[in-house]
Design a protein around this motif. Sequence first.
Motif, PDB file in Angstrom:
ATOM      1  N   TYR A  47     -14.392 -80.825  45.165  1.00 13.08           N
ATOM      2  CA  TYR A  47     -16.237 -80.407  45.312  1.00 13.08           C
ATOM      3  C   TYR A  47     -16.759 -80.833  45.706  1.00 13.08           C
ATOM      4  N   GLY A  48     -16.141 -81.517  45.979  1.00 10.69           N
ATOM      5  CA  GLY A  48     -16.988 -83.019  46.845  1.00 10.69           C
ATOM      6  C   GLY A  48     -18.660 -83.719  45.998  1.00 10.69           C
ATOM      7  N   LEU A  49     -17.137 -83.795  45.163  1.00 15.36           N
ATOM      8  CA  LEU A  49     -18.110 -84.613  43.530  1.00 15.36           C
ATOM      9  C   LEU A  49     -17.919 -86.364  44.175  1.00 15.36           C
ATOM     10  N   PRO A  50     -18.887 -87.535  44.088  1.00 15.03           N
ATOM     11  CA  PRO A  50     -18.945 -88.693  44.172  1.00 15.03           C
ATOM     12  C   PRO A  50     -17.642 -89.144  43.542  1.00 15.03           C
ATOM     13  N   LYS A  51     -17.071 -90.568  44.222  1.00 18.21           N
ATOM     14  CA  LYS A  51     -16.303 -91.604  43.325  1.00 18.21           C
ATOM     15  C   LYS A  51     -17.154 -91.524  42.012  1.00 18.21           C
ATOM     16  N   GLY A  52     -16.297 -91.718  40.473  1.00 12.91           N
ATOM     17  CA  GLY A  52     -16.672 -92.277  39.231  1.00 12.91           C
ATOM     18  C   GLY A  52     -17.222 -91.637  38.457  1.00 12.91           C
ATOM     19  N   SER A  53     -18.089 -90.093  39.144  1.00 13.07           N
ATOM     20  CA  SER A  53     -18.125 -88.075  38.795  1.00 13.07           C
ATOM     21  C   SER A  53     -17.171 -87.743  37.561  1.00 13.07           C
ATOM     22  N   GLU A  54     -15.953 -88.351  38.190  1.00 14.07           N
ATOM     23  CA  GLU A  54     -14.811 -88.123  36.970  1.00 14.07           C
ATOM     24  C   GLU A  54     -14.599 -88.980  35.423  1.00 14.07           C
ATOM     25  N   MET A  55     -15.754 -89.962  35.500  1.00 16.95           N
ATOM     26  CA  MET A  55     -15.796 -90.645  33.953  1.00 16.95           C
ATOM     27  C   MET A  55     -17.650 -90.069  34.266  1.00 16.95           C
ATOM     28  N   ALA A  56     -17.929 -88.689  34.118  1.00 16.93           N
ATOM     29  CA  ALA A  56     -19.363 -88.742  33.805  1.00 16.93           C
ATOM     30  C   ALA A  56     -18.978 -88.211  32.734  1.00 16.93           C
ATOM     31  N   PHE A  57     -17.571 -87.299  32.153  1.00 17.75           N
ATOM     32  CA  PHE A  57     -17.762 -86.387  30.855  1.00 17.75           C
ATOM     33  C   PHE A  57     -18.521 -87.746  29.942  1.00 17.75           C
ATOM     34  N   PRO A  58     -19.186 -87.155  28.466  1.00 21.52           N
ATOM     35  CA  PRO A  58     -19.743 -88.066  27.895  1.00 21.52           C
ATOM     36  C   PRO A  58     -18.872 -88.921  27.108  1.00 21.52           C
ATOM     37  N   PHE A  59     -19.106 -90.243  26.695  1.00 23.96           N
ATOM     38  CA  PHE A  59     -18.524 -91.543  27.133  1.00 23.96           C
ATOM     39  C   PHE A  59     -17.435 -91.550  25.711  1.00 23.96           C
ATOM     40  N   ILE A  60     -17.941 -90.740  24.326  1.00 18.21           N
ATOM     41  CA  ILE A  60     -17.323 -90.746  23.786  1.00 18.21           C
ATOM     42  C   ILE A  60     -16.033 -90.020  23.283  1.00 18.21           C
ATOM     43  N   LYS A  61     -16.134 -88.411  24.291  1.00 19.24           N
ATOM     44  CA  LYS A  61     -14.622 -87.721  24.067  1.00 19.24           C
ATOM     45  C   LYS A  61     -14.048 -88.157  25.704  1.00 19.24           C
ATOM     46  N   GLU A  62     -14.257 -89.188  26.623  1.00 19.71           N
ATOM     47  CA  GLU A  62     -13.050 -89.620  26.414  1.00 19.71           C
ATOM     48  C   GLU A  62     -12.954 -90.284  26.892  1.00 19.71           C
ATOM     49  N   LEU A  63     -13.814 -91.517  25.763  1.00 18.73           N
ATOM     50  CA  LEU A  63     -12.606 -92.591  24.367  1.00 18.73           C
ATOM     51  C   LEU A  63     -12.119 -91.220  23.489  1.00 18.73           C
TER      52      LEU A  63
END
Length: 173
Positions: free
Chosen positions: A32-48
């Motif tokens: 979708y043309g999104l930059p590296k790092g955007s895969e971790m842009a989800f709210p941090f607490i939900k990633e954890l």
Amino acid sequence: MKSNGFSIQHPKTPEQFNAYYSARHKLTRKPYGLPKGSEMAFPFIKELSGIHLCACLPESNRIVGVAMGYVEKGRGNIYALGVEELYKRSTVPKALICKLEEKLKNAGVKYACVDATKDAVEFYQTLNYIPLCILDKGEVAKMTGVKVDCIRMEKHSHVLLSLIHISEPTRPY
């Protein structure tokens, strides 16, 4: 879980998480043309607190698919599913979703929700997900950063449409 020449794994070490996030970017964000790092842009607490899965080849441990889900307000959410082109028509996507559903069920959820791109709707229907409504690009972009039309779908242990609650403004499917 091992199946058809691949295994479903949970990343555990920093190196495994780096490989997982690299694959997640390549498979779910870069198209979708999104930059590296955007895969971790989800709210941090939900990633954890999220459930992170990878489909790996046994010889090389190369990641050929990823999935991520989380629990919010008693609902299981499938946030990301990405599979390399060569494996899209294999058992990899289904194995990832089934393992994710198992983890969500073990966390006590009664239903799972996914905002499926239009080309993924048929896949989720084969797994008994029910289309509920259309989300336009603006709604999806607010949640994911990806500007693409999606279909909100849900899967219930008991299909009781009277229990479905949608908090975001939507259009009927």
